[in-house]
Design an enzyme around this catalytic site. Structure first.
Site, PDB file in Angstrom:
ATOM      1  N   ASN A 257     -11.779  35.224 -16.734  1.00 43.49           N
ATOM      2  CA  ASN A 257     -12.171  34.615 -18.004  1.00 43.49           C
ATOM      3  C   ASN A 257     -11.341  33.355 -18.211  1.00 43.49           C
ATOM      4  O   ASN A 257     -10.223  33.244 -17.693  1.00 43.49           O
ATOM      5  CB  ASN A 257     -11.907  35.595 -19.154  1.00 43.49           C
ATOM      6  CG  ASN A 257     -12.372  35.048 -20.490  1.00 43.49           C
ATOM      7  OD1 ASN A 257     -13.453  34.455 -20.598  1.00 43.49           O
ATOM      8  ND2 ASN A 257     -11.550  35.212 -21.521  1.00 43.49           N
TER       9      ASN A 257
ATOM     10  N   HIS B 275      -9.782  30.914 -21.298  1.00 41.00           N
ATOM     11  CA  HIS B 275      -9.477  30.974 -22.730  1.00 41.00           C
ATOM     12  C   HIS B 275      -8.804  29.662 -23.144  1.00 41.00           C
ATOM     13  O   HIS B 275      -7.882  29.206 -22.456  1.00 41.00           O
ATOM     14  CB  HIS B 275      -8.553  32.168 -22.999  1.00 41.00           C
ATOM     15  CG  HIS B 275      -8.295  32.355 -24.453  1.00 41.00           C
ATOM     16  ND1 HIS B 275      -9.233  32.900 -25.310  1.00 41.00           N
ATOM     17  CD2 HIS B 275      -7.225  32.024 -25.221  1.00 41.00           C
ATOM     18  CE1 HIS B 275      -8.733  32.908 -26.537  1.00 41.00           C
ATOM     19  NE2 HIS B 275      -7.526  32.384 -26.511  1.00 41.00           N
TER      20      HIS B 275
END
Ligand code: GRF
Length: 206
Positions: A111, A113
């Site tokens: 991911n 971020h």
């Protein structure tokens, strides 16, 4: 014989600018990964169009078509497996993936971020950073575990926060760095240069 590149499945809910950065990086045949499929939960996601313009299959899997979150996640996992993906990249995917999904791709979900984790997890990270008054924020690419933005960190890039920054101006500056950081992290993974030991991720130099 050309070596088969790592197949990535990218999950997106919106604009897809990080997807675009990954697609652009993968245009170079020497980049060690390529996008095999893009899956979205949102019929209006511009990411779908970006994928199709690139000749990459894009699939819409609507949460409303399933009785619950886990069934939806399992349908997404099945399509990813059918496309033979070796890495799942969350890129602006506005859903928290379930433990059942994570177990299907152990150590193989990333991911991005828009803050220096563990500061400012969750939504509106850039706004959180501006409101808090930090002088440095940035980008984190991490592996996904069962928490929200808590997994082992692969790489981080600092971005200075100026006095005149707003959520919008900081977001735009961080985004430029995201577009380099995500392809870089995927490259490290695809080249087998990442070793995970608990929370720590060690990177072998090339
Ligand atoms: C990015 O800021 C990313 O860090 C966050 O969601 C945003 C997605 O933007 N997780 P995009 O859809 O890749 O343009």
């Amino acid at each position: 014989m050309p070596v088969e590149r790592l197949r990535i499945g990218v999950l997106c809910s919106g604009r897809g600018s990080n997807l675009q950065a990954i697609l652009d990086a993968a245009r170079d045949p020497s980049y060690p990964a390529r996008v095999a499929v893009v899956i979205s939960d949102n019929p209006h996601a511009y990411a779908i169009q970006r994928a199709r313009e690139h000749g990459v299959p894009a699939e819409l899997i609507l949460p409303a078509s399933f009785p619950d979150r886990i069934q939806h996640d399992l349908a997404v996992a099945q399509r990813l497996e059918e496309h033979g993906v070796g890495l799942v990249a969350l890129a602006g995917y506005m859903r928290i993936v379930s433990p059942q999904f994570i177990r299907r791709f152990p150590g193989r979900i990333m991911n991005i971020h828009p803050a220096l984790l563990p500061s400012f997890p969750g939504l509106h990270a850039q706004k959180q950073a501006v409101l808090y008054g930090v002088k440095v924020s940035g980008v984190t690419v991490h592996l996904v575990d069962e928490g929200v933005d808590t997994g082992p960190i692969i790489l981080q890039v600092p971005v200075m926060v100026a006095d005149e920054d707003t959520e919008e101006s900081l977001s735009a500056r961080i985004l430029e760095h995201e577009h380099r950081a995500y392809p870089d992290a995927i490259r490290l993974f695809a080249e087998g240069r990442i070793r995970i030991d608990g929370r720590r991720v060690y990177t072998k130099r090339s």
